[in-house]
Design a protein around this motif. Sequence first.
Motif, PDB file in Angstrom:
ATOM      1  N   CYS A   1       0.757  -1.170  -0.153  1.00 23.77           N
ATOM      2  CA  CYS A   1      -0.073   0.046  -0.058  1.00 23.77           C
ATOM      3  C   CYS A   1       0.789   1.182   0.132  1.00 23.77           C
ATOM      4  CB  CYS A   1      -1.041  -0.004   1.170  1.00 23.77           C
ATOM      5  SG  CYS A   1      -2.621  -0.187   0.898  1.00 23.77           S
ATOM      6  N   GLY A   2       0.600   2.370  -0.728  1.00 22.71           N
ATOM      7  CA  GLY A   2       1.006   3.520  -0.622  1.00 22.71           C
ATOM      8  C   GLY A   2       2.427   3.547  -1.474  1.00 22.71           C
ATOM      9  N   ASN A   3       2.921   4.777  -1.375  1.00 22.07           N
ATOM     10  CA  ASN A   3       4.358   4.890  -2.050  1.00 22.07           C
ATOM     11  C   ASN A   3       5.392   4.303  -1.388  1.00 22.07           C
ATOM     12  OD1 ASN A   3       6.705   6.490  -2.455  1.00 22.07           O
ATOM     13  ND2 ASN A   3       5.567   8.128  -3.209  1.00 22.07           N
ATOM     14  N   PRO A   4       6.281   3.532  -2.207  1.00 23.31           N
ATOM     15  CA  PRO A   4       7.218   2.705  -1.705  1.00 23.31           C
ATOM     16  C   PRO A   4       8.332   3.131  -1.049  1.00 23.31           C
ATOM     17  CG  PRO A   4       7.314   2.811  -4.037  1.00 23.31           C
ATOM     18  CD  PRO A   4       5.927   3.374  -3.705  1.00 23.31           C
TER      19      PRO A   4
ATOM     20  N   LEU B   1       7.797   5.821   1.081  1.00 26.04           N
ATOM     21  CA  LEU B   1       7.308   6.354   2.104  1.00 26.04           C
ATOM     22  C   LEU B   1       6.870   5.456   3.264  1.00 26.04           C
ATOM     23  CD1 LEU B   1       6.900   9.077   3.648  1.00 26.04           C
ATOM     24  CD2 LEU B   1       4.697   9.432   2.682  1.00 26.04           C
ATOM     25  N   SER B   2       5.905   4.332   2.714  1.00 26.50           N
ATOM     26  CA  SER B   2       4.920   3.435   3.487  1.00 26.50           C
ATOM     27  C   SER B   2       5.789   2.480   4.271  1.00 26.50           C
ATOM     28  CB  SER B   2       4.216   2.759   2.498  1.00 26.50           C
ATOM     29  OG  SER B   2       3.366   1.817   3.232  1.00 26.50           O
ATOM     30  N   ALA B   3       5.041   2.579   5.765  1.00 28.06           N
ATOM     31  CA  ALA B   3       5.589   1.669   6.700  1.00 28.06           C
ATOM     32  C   ALA B   3       5.090   0.375   6.367  1.00 28.06           C
ATOM     33  CB  ALA B   3       4.799   1.975   7.796  1.00 28.06           C
ATOM     34  N   LEU B   4       4.361  -0.033   5.464  1.00 26.46           N
ATOM     35  CA  LEU B   4       3.830  -1.289   4.827  1.00 26.46           C
ATOM     36  C   LEU B   4       4.529  -2.027   3.980  1.00 26.46           C
ATOM     37  CD1 LEU B   4       0.415  -0.285   4.844  1.00 26.46           C
ATOM     38  CD2 LEU B   4       1.176  -1.412   6.436  1.00 26.46           C
TER      39      LEU B   4
ATOM     40  N   TRP C   1      11.993  10.279  11.284  1.00 32.43           N
ATOM     41  CA  TRP C   1      11.206   9.066  10.881  1.00 32.43           C
ATOM     42  C   TRP C   1      11.330   8.787   9.583  1.00 32.43           C
ATOM     43  CZ3 TRP C   1       5.464   8.732   9.840  1.00 32.43           C
ATOM     44  CH2 TRP C   1       4.872   7.491   9.767  1.00 32.43           C
TER      45      TRP C   1
ATOM     46  N   PRO D   1       9.941   5.681   7.542  1.00 30.79           N
ATOM     47  CA  PRO D   1       9.008   4.616   7.742  1.00 30.79           C
ATOM     48  C   PRO D   1       9.580   3.297   7.186  1.00 30.79           C
ATOM     49  CG  PRO D   1       7.872   6.511   7.028  1.00 30.79           C
ATOM     50  CD  PRO D   1       9.312   6.977   6.985  1.00 30.79           C
TER      51      PRO D   1
ATOM     52  N   GLN E   1      12.223   8.061   1.742  1.00 33.20           N
ATOM     53  CA  GLN E   1      11.637   9.185   2.371  1.00 33.20           C
ATOM     54  C   GLN E   1      11.837   9.462   3.798  1.00 33.20           C
ATOM     55  OE1 GLN E   1      10.442  11.722  -0.176  1.00 33.20           O
ATOM     56  NE2 GLN E   1      10.966  12.993   1.791  1.00 33.20           N
TER      57      GLN E   1
ATOM     58  N   ALA F   1      10.733  11.857   7.215  1.00 36.04           N
ATOM     59  CA  ALA F   1       9.808  13.225   7.610  1.00 36.04           C
ATOM     60  C   ALA F   1       9.974  13.260   9.195  1.00 36.04           C
ATOM     61  CB  ALA F   1       8.475  12.696   7.233  1.00 36.04           C
TER      62      ALA F   1
ATOM     63  N   TYR G   1      10.677  17.428   5.300  1.00 33.37           N
ATOM     64  CA  TYR G   1      11.084  16.075   4.819  1.00 33.37           C
ATOM     65  C   TYR G   1      12.590  15.977   4.441  1.00 33.37           C
ATOM     66  CZ  TYR G   1       6.248  15.159   3.534  1.00 33.37           C
ATOM     67  OH  TYR G   1       4.986  14.737   3.516  1.00 33.37           O
TER      68      TYR G   1
END
Lengths: 619, 110, 206, 332
Positions: free
Chosen positions: D7-10, D12-15, D168, D170, D199, D201, D214
């Motif tokens: 999920c999300g932007n690779p 940035l995403s913690a997933l 951070w 992620p 990324q 932040a 950022y």
Amino acid sequence: MSNAHAANKSVLWDWLTTVDHKKIGILYLISGGFFFLVGGLEALLIRIQLMGPEMTFLTGDLYNQVLTMHGTTMIFLAAMPIIFAFMNAVVPLQIGARDVAFPFLNSLGFWLFFFGGVLLNLSWFLGGAPDAGWTAYAPLSTQSSGHGVDFYVLGLQISGAGTLMGGINFLVTIINMRAPGMTFMRMPLFTWTAFVTSGLILFAFPALTIGFFLLMFDRIFEANFFDANMGGNAIIWEHIFWIFGHPEVYILILPAFGIISEVVATFAKKRLFGYSAMVFATVLIGFLGFMVWAHHMFTVGLGPVANSIFAVATMAIAIPTGVKIFNWIFTMWGGRNRFTTANLFSVGFIPTFVMGGVTGVMLAAAPADYQYHDSYFVVAHFHYVIVGGLILGLFSGLYYWYPRMFGVMLNETLGKWNFWTFFIGFHLTFFPQHFLGLMGMPRRYFTYPEEFQLGSLNFISTIGAIGMTVGTIIFVINIIVTHAKGEKVSGDPWDGRTLEWAMPNPTPHYNFLQTPLVRGLDALWIEKMAGNKGMTPAEPIGDIHMPNNSILPFVMSLGFFIAGLGFIYINTAGLPALIAVIGGIGIGLVCMFLRSWIDDHGYHIHKEDLLKENKGVDA
Amino acid sequence: MASHEETKSVHHHTSLQKKIKLKQERRQHNVSFVMMILLTIVAFAAIASDAVSNQVAILFILVLAAVQVFFQLYVWMHLGHKGHEFPMWGIASGLLIAVITVGTLMGLIW
Amino acid sequence: MDVGQRLTDQNFPESPEKATLEGKNKFLGFWLFLGGETVLFATLFGTYLGLRNSFGKGPEASEIFQLPIVFIATMILLTSSLTSVYAVLALKENRVKAMRGWFFVTLLLGVAFLGLEIYEFVHYVHEGHTFTSGAFGSAFYTLVGFHGGHVLFGVLWIAALLVRNSGRGLTLYNSPKYYLFALYWHFVDVVWVFIFTVVYLMGKVG
Amino acid sequence: MLGLMGCGNPQLSALQPQGKGASALFDLMILSLAIMVVVLVVVFILFGYVLVKFRERKGDDTIPEQVEGNHMLEVLWTAIPIVLLLVLAVPTVMTTFDLAVSEKSAEESKDASGDKEGPMTINVTAHQYWWEFEYPDQGVITSQELYLPVDERVNVNLSSADVIHSFWIPTISGKMDTNPGDKLENKMWLHPEKVGTFQGACAELCGDSHALMYFKVKVLEKEEFDAWIESMKNTKYDDAPSQVAEGQKIFENNCLSCHAVGDKGGNVGPALTGFADNEKVAGILEHNKDNIKDWINNPQDIKPGNNMPDFNFNEQQLDALADYLLELKTAE
Ligand code: HEA
Ligand code: HEA
Ligand code: CUA
Ligand SMILES: [Cu+2]
């Protein structure tokens, strides 16, 4: 009647001087409701700004102001007062009391809250609102320019003092003023939660009081509590804030638990399942509530030992809370559940709160919180427990007790529209925020770039907020429509179980003509099942002692309001500010002095008058 | 406890009993006052003299302070007397949270 | 019986401060308030203890603290606690004169304590230990000052009570007020016990 | 549940964990989520059943049995959650200690990498609203872009020059606050496992431009990383090529007091050594000449409340400055 002199004063004067807990309840409700609309408006502004990537509707400092005021207003000026509204309106009735323990203090508490709230919101018109978040972490809050944070400190200090008084008042009321037979283990659950919440207030707010003083001294008198260059330590503020802050969230949710317990049982026509376990769970949650605050500080660097301890302690709260959830479900089990609007809100509460609760437990896993912390996952968590929990609970309470408070019943059709729009809007707003957080969106961000692919979920979230707005507007319309019609209902429209339904409508200002004798849990229900028309009185009709109205609480609070304004400007406005400080505190002290100087023994309503009023009641 | 009605009068023999009780109480108060003065002197002495190491002295005077508090609360403020169950709860809870707070602010700020 | 009526030896109740519902409420409410005050002072103590070695630009604690003054102040406050106990004993026996006398002594001792404290603060400021000289200074004056503020409030309170009730005997209405003041005064003394121990004595040894 | 992955932007995403810390956290998150799903399913099924089965029916006005409670059930719903929580608590505590920087963990990673000096240290200092990265052993300071070697553990010391921020990344690890004052310094470790750009932040409200704080994280192969360190070390402040000498002049007069280049300059603002190789200007704007010019004249519009004043250069001066800045590469 010796209060005849009050009768020819104006209505306004009556409301300004009232010490009647029922009226103070209404005052709390109206002002809390107003601040809820204000806080909601601020929430809408937030959601509009975040609707799409790189919006420029509210940027930088202005966004931070709106954000801070949203959180602060909702917690301190909307949620707390509405809770106090119910405590005032319901607790004395539920325990069979004629009044609260300290009627004068009760009124003072309200006016302090009110003026504190006004002071805080004045900041919008006087150069800018506070902008350091509702948590006001130092040194951001001590360095924040302008007077915004000064308004935060003084406004909340004043309203916090009012809250503390309220807490003590309800503790003493519940301990000392229960009707004969109303033992602790026969008290309705809402009263129990009010009791524990008041206890939490008593021990949590003093910490905040000191926190505000330290912040004020740092900002206004150049103290160095949080200034690292002078040996200060910013972590102290975080601890103090959360030593207060975590109990605060249980202060908020416990009364909602109480409301749900009353409503679910009433509309299932069953007694509350596992009453003693519910009481025990309430007390345990209150106790554990003081042991877990550092879960807000997992990323602060407390070290693995402290983090582990607080993580496990936090998880433990899931157990008593779970007990409550299952007891509600089993109260409904086998019942004859009627889904009135009040019950819809209660029933909607249960799954929603569980969703918020379990994300809470996920947050409690300390290292995982290194990812969640200060991300939208946390925002989703706490709106699930607060809006999906507390606010639904408060709506439920409003629909339920409205006939008791105002003698009229809110419209059920509009009520159902209110529920469904608000409920669906709520999930639409906050469910996507879990994913936003996991996808790396930090909270308190006024913008996010296109490339991070956060746009569509944010958009859904904003649409949801519009749904909640529609729900709220329907609610406001409902109130207007209901009062325009003004159809009075009986004193017991829901076939209630507890004492607050045991008196006629409108509630006499002395509550009970005769103090009732309580013979068990669900006192009224017991009498109904025994075939009695009402409660069995515990005393013959006699003179009733009542407290006198007083304008002093209003004036005293006004004094502190003026002093607060003076403090805010003491470094920039010079002499006038100093005069305001001295004058304001002077007014406060003089009022206190007058209160102590003038003997005030209250008055009696005489038996003959009571009998005249209540023809047909045998003495 | 005594309610509105019971307050009307106190019979004579009870007032005699009461006199005796108050006399005893007075003695207790005097004793505890002397004790507190002594404890204070000892505490100051422990710090002023170099006989005891600082760590020990600090521990010692903290214990003395706790004893003094006991005297104040129990003897002078009658916290142990009948009818003080809820005050007891109030103070105990306050103390519990006080201990947690002080411990944290000393221990968890590096 | 009317709560404003003067009590006589004949109708004097066992505990006049708790003889009415109002009295009972006040009694309990005040105790609970003291429970809250415990947390209030604990927060101040915690802050002080966290910052007690962060002197900033000011002098160190062990250099400036004047134990003799503190000792005298402690004796004064302890004694004032005793006199207020005597006053309460007199209250319970309806000996109005004695009660008022003891409370008056309490008041005087309170004033003396305040005088010493002001003297002490002035002295420290001359030594460069001020509210703004460092985190220690801020924490010290805030903690000790809060206590001093409590003493001041107590002095004003008892003064008001004594003046208002001069020439009046004990009633069910004013007995709780006297009694509450005594509780308050003991509590203020309790706090002081910790101040002289934690702030002054511990400060002296560093 | 696995649908969550990806999920999300690779960046940035913690997933989408790309480092040891983030992976450990991801595992814990999935475990806790699984437990919560069990709880939710049980509650929802019970709840749904009750809603449907025990609705009030028309015409039925019997009074339901007034049940007091049921011990069996109550024990059950106390005990089962306790078990579930224990299942969560044990790995929680273990992960907490794994992620902490301690003597022992430093020792272990030393053995694992066979590297005698132990992990490299980086000092991170947060400023309103930019990041400073110091490699103390190498004597290198950079800003806005953090360079890390892949498959290697580095220890990070975190502090702040002003208010509290939170560091951070992620995809690589969880966050940790940067507190003001030496006393409150924090430690954590990073262990990226994939080469790439990620990324970072700021996660603690720190003022007007908190949302614009950022930074980029560049994870390089070990050799490339060493080469980068070398070139940073060798970059000195020296005379620029003649075509940008005018820009350098303006820079010296206006900017050097705050910005360091090579071995000269102040540290109020980010060091600009190697600035030309950055991916972003000020952490947020695309790196091109127009944006650089825009930034120099309007930093307050772009990042409200930051500590660089708005300048008022004319077009020609701006061009010169930008050209000069675009020459600030690291030494070969
Ligand atoms: C009404 C308010 C309210 C309530 C009731 C709660 C309840 C809980 N909260 Fe929440 N919380 C907030 C309001 C609230 N919270 C707010 C406002 C913040 C953010 C503040 C800020 O930073 O601005 C916050 C933040 C917050 C954090 C910090 C996150 C961060 O900033 O990084 C954490 C971490 O542990 C946490 C945990 C919990 C837990 C474990 C519960 C538990 O009490 C939940 C218990 C309930 C259940 C678990 C569901 C029912 C139970 C069962 C069905 C039994 C079976 C369950 C299991 C076995 C799991 N909360
Ligand atoms: C009781 C507490 C409470 C309540 C009820 C709410 C209700 C809502 N909250 Fe909020 N919220 C907080 C407490 C609360 N919140 C806190 C403590 C924070 C953290 C602050 C911080 O970080 O410091 C926060 C933060 C917060 C954020 C995060 C911002 C950020 O981190 O950048 C968001 C974003 O979506 C949000 C949204 C909402 C929404 C959409 C609602 C909705 O439910 C609101 C619904 C109500 C309405 C929509 C009202 C309708 C309005 C009208 C009818 C018009 C009014 C007209 C007049 C005034 C005349 N809230
Ligand atoms: Cu730095 Cu937010
Ligand atoms: Cu919490």
